[in-house]
Design an enzyme around this catalytic site. Structure first.
Site, PDB file in Angstrom:
ATOM      1  N   SER A  73      40.340  42.842  35.011  1.00 52.99           N
ATOM      2  CA  SER A  73      39.553  42.193  36.075  1.00 52.99           C
ATOM      3  C   SER A  73      38.958  40.918  35.497  1.00 52.99           C
ATOM      4  O   SER A  73      38.771  40.817  34.281  1.00 52.99           O
ATOM      5  CB  SER A  73      38.413  43.133  36.502  1.00 52.99           C
ATOM      6  OG  SER A  73      37.464  42.449  37.288  1.00 52.99           O
ATOM      7  N   TYR A 105      31.270  49.001  34.782  1.00 47.15           N
ATOM      8  CA  TYR A 105      32.583  48.522  35.220  1.00 47.15           C
ATOM      9  C   TYR A 105      33.043  47.384  34.295  1.00 47.15           C
ATOM     10  O   TYR A 105      34.177  47.386  33.799  1.00 47.15           O
ATOM     11  CB  TYR A 105      32.499  48.051  36.677  1.00 47.15           C
ATOM     12  CG  TYR A 105      33.821  47.589  37.258  1.00 47.15           C
ATOM     13  CD1 TYR A 105      34.756  48.518  37.704  1.00 47.15           C
ATOM     14  CD2 TYR A 105      34.134  46.238  37.364  1.00 47.15           C
ATOM     15  CE1 TYR A 105      35.975  48.102  38.237  1.00 47.15           C
ATOM     16  CE2 TYR A 105      35.338  45.810  37.890  1.00 47.15           C
ATOM     17  CZ  TYR A 105      36.268  46.743  38.326  1.00 47.15           C
ATOM     18  OH  TYR A 105      37.471  46.315  38.843  1.00 47.15           O
TER      19      TYR A 105
HETATM   20  P1  NDP Z   1      41.546  51.214  45.388  1.00 46.90           P
HETATM   21  O1  NDP Z   1      40.323  52.063  45.411  1.00 46.90           O
HETATM   22  O2  NDP Z   1      42.073  50.666  46.662  1.00 46.90           O
HETATM   23  O3  NDP Z   1      42.735  51.996  44.646  1.00 46.90           O
HETATM   24  C1  NDP Z   1      42.548  52.635  43.421  1.00 46.90           C
HETATM   25  C2  NDP Z   1      43.282  53.961  43.438  1.00 46.90           C
HETATM   26  O4  NDP Z   1      43.146  54.559  42.126  1.00 46.90           O
HETATM   27  C3  NDP Z   1      42.638  54.951  44.432  1.00 46.90           C
HETATM   28  O5  NDP Z   1      43.621  55.706  45.089  1.00 46.90           O
HETATM   29  C4  NDP Z   1      41.796  55.780  43.493  1.00 46.90           C
HETATM   30  O6  NDP Z   1      41.418  57.039  44.007  1.00 46.90           O
HETATM   31  C5  NDP Z   1      42.712  55.889  42.309  1.00 46.90           C
HETATM   32  N1  NDP Z   1      41.987  56.410  41.144  1.00 46.90           N
HETATM   33  C6  NDP Z   1      40.712  56.153  40.781  1.00 46.90           C
HETATM   34  N2  NDP Z   1      40.387  56.862  39.715  1.00 46.90           N
HETATM   35  C7  NDP Z   1      41.474  57.609  39.395  1.00 46.90           C
HETATM   36  C8  NDP Z   1      41.740  58.568  38.405  1.00 46.90           C
HETATM   37  N3  NDP Z   1      40.801  58.970  37.523  1.00 46.90           N
HETATM   38  N4  NDP Z   1      42.976  59.118  38.323  1.00 46.90           N
HETATM   39  C9  NDP Z   1      43.913  58.774  39.224  1.00 46.90           C
HETATM   40  N5  NDP Z   1      43.719  57.896  40.226  1.00 46.90           N
HETATM   41  C10 NDP Z   1      42.500  57.313  40.298  1.00 46.90           C
HETATM   42  O7  NDP Z   1      41.200  50.031  44.382  1.00 46.90           O
HETATM   43  P2  NDP Z   1      42.016  48.695  43.937  1.00 46.90           P
HETATM   44  O8  NDP Z   1      43.394  48.692  44.433  1.00 46.90           O
HETATM   45  O9  NDP Z   1      41.136  47.567  44.247  1.00 46.90           O
HETATM   46  O10 NDP Z   1      41.973  48.888  42.359  1.00 46.90           O
HETATM   47  C11 NDP Z   1      43.118  48.936  41.534  1.00 46.90           C
HETATM   48  C12 NDP Z   1      42.756  48.350  40.177  1.00 46.90           C
HETATM   49  O11 NDP Z   1      42.476  46.957  40.327  1.00 46.90           O
HETATM   50  C13 NDP Z   1      41.504  48.974  39.555  1.00 46.90           C
HETATM   51  O12 NDP Z   1      41.726  49.150  38.161  1.00 46.90           O
HETATM   52  C14 NDP Z   1      40.449  47.927  39.794  1.00 46.90           C
HETATM   53  O13 NDP Z   1      39.410  47.998  38.861  1.00 46.90           O
HETATM   54  C15 NDP Z   1      41.260  46.648  39.655  1.00 46.90           C
HETATM   55  N6  NDP Z   1      40.676  45.464  40.256  1.00 46.90           N
HETATM   56  C16 NDP Z   1      40.334  45.442  41.587  1.00 46.90           C
HETATM   57  C17 NDP Z   1      39.761  44.306  42.132  1.00 46.90           C
HETATM   58  C18 NDP Z   1      39.324  44.252  43.559  1.00 46.90           C
HETATM   59  O14 NDP Z   1      38.548  43.340  43.904  1.00 46.90           O
HETATM   60  N7  NDP Z   1      39.786  45.133  44.427  1.00 46.90           N
HETATM   61  C19 NDP Z   1      39.541  43.104  41.308  1.00 46.90           C
HETATM   62  C20 NDP Z   1      39.928  43.251  39.939  1.00 46.90           C
HETATM   63  C21 NDP Z   1      40.485  44.372  39.454  1.00 46.90           C
HETATM   64  P3  NDP Z   1      39.885  57.221  44.555  1.00 46.90           P
HETATM   65  O15 NDP Z   1      39.876  56.611  45.923  1.00 46.90           O
HETATM   66  O16 NDP Z   1      39.695  58.706  44.531  1.00 46.90           O
HETATM   67  O17 NDP Z   1      38.963  56.532  43.586  1.00 46.90           O
END
Ligand code: NDP
Length: 245
Positions: free
Chosen positions: A140, A153
């Protein structure tokens, strides 16, 4: 090797950025392991993608489940060529450090950093044995930009940033490439889950910034990195909505 011969393993596949990456990889013909802790959207995504996508319910904080995850895959899905370490969350985040819950802080780090390390540890040895592979880590802008009220985070993502650098260094004499993607604000459910399902808080957050990336924008960055010739690796990609700096 053609895309059709390659297998990708994507964590956090069921939502947002991970989902968009899966759709792009599927469009290229890759075989896909879709890993997520959210089982219903995972099953729905897999059903839409057909028999070249295998849904793997997996919480990446569960050490034994991660260590044995390849054993739970059909044989044709076990040789992973592309690992996209994307699962992450910020549940309970955006509060001053002294006011937040230590359990929330620990859970953020256990997924975003420790879980990513566990998955990489499980999959990297096979890549080294086969002499090929791409590791794409979703960090990020928060990895390198200071934002108050998001210490756990940001600390987790700063860890991913350094881990990516070190693994890239360790693997320099191998064909394995390590790419770190650093997106800015992206329109996904991560903000809603940060506020434990509060849609209103999420809507107001996105309104405050006016512009956000779409998950497909980030997926395109990943595809760009994967598309480079074997002698070239995109080490880091820092991507912002056009109204940020
Ligand atoms: P979302 O919440 O839309 O998707 C993330 C997915 O990962 C969810 O289905 C979530 O499930 C799952 N997840 C979380 N924790 C675990 C775990 N322990 N084991 C398995 N699955 C898990 O988020 P994003 O698409 O935005 O995020 C994807 C990545 O991008 C993350 O690493 C985030 O930090 C990064 N990111 C996002 C940004 C943004 O602005 N959106 C900016 C920069 C980076 P659940 O719903 O249960 O948590």
């Amino acid at each position: 090797m053609t895309d059709r011969e390659r297998t990708a393993f994507v964590t956090g596949a069921a939502s947002g950025i991970g989902r968009a990456i899966c759709v792009s990889l599927h469009a290229r013909g890759c075989r896909l392991v879709l890993a997520d802790r959210q089982q219903a959207p995972l099953a729905a995504l897999a059903a839409g993608l057909g028999d070249r996508a295998f849904p793997l319910p997996l919480d990446i904080t569960d050490g034994p489940a991660v260590a044995s995850c390849l054993d739970r895959l059909p044989p044709e899905f076990r040789a992973i060529d592309i690992l996209v370490n994307n699962a992450g969350h910020d549940i309970g985040g955006r509060v001053r450090f002294d006011a937040g819950s230590a359990d929330d802080w620990a859970a953020i780090v256990e997924t975003n950093l420790t879980g990513l390390m566990r998955v990489t540890r499980a999959i990297l040895p096979g890549m080294l044995e086969r002499g090929r592979g791409d590791v794409v880590n979703m960090s990020s802008i928060s990895a390198i930009r200071m934002v108050p009220d998001q210490a756990p985070y940001s600390a987790s993502k700063a860890g991913v940033h350094m881990l990516s650098d070190i693994i890239r260094g360790e693997l320099a004499e191998t064909p394995i490439r390590v790419t770190e993607i650093m997106p800015g604000l992206t329109r996904t459910d991560i903000v809603k889950s940060r506020h434990r399902g509060d849609e209103d808080a999420a809507r107001k957050y996105f309104e405050r910034f006016g512009m956000a990336l779409d998950p497909e924008d980030v997926a395109r960055c990943v595809m760009f990195a994967l598309d480079q010739p074997p002698h070239m690796q995109i080490a880091q990609m820092f991507v912002l909505p056009a109204n940020r700096w």
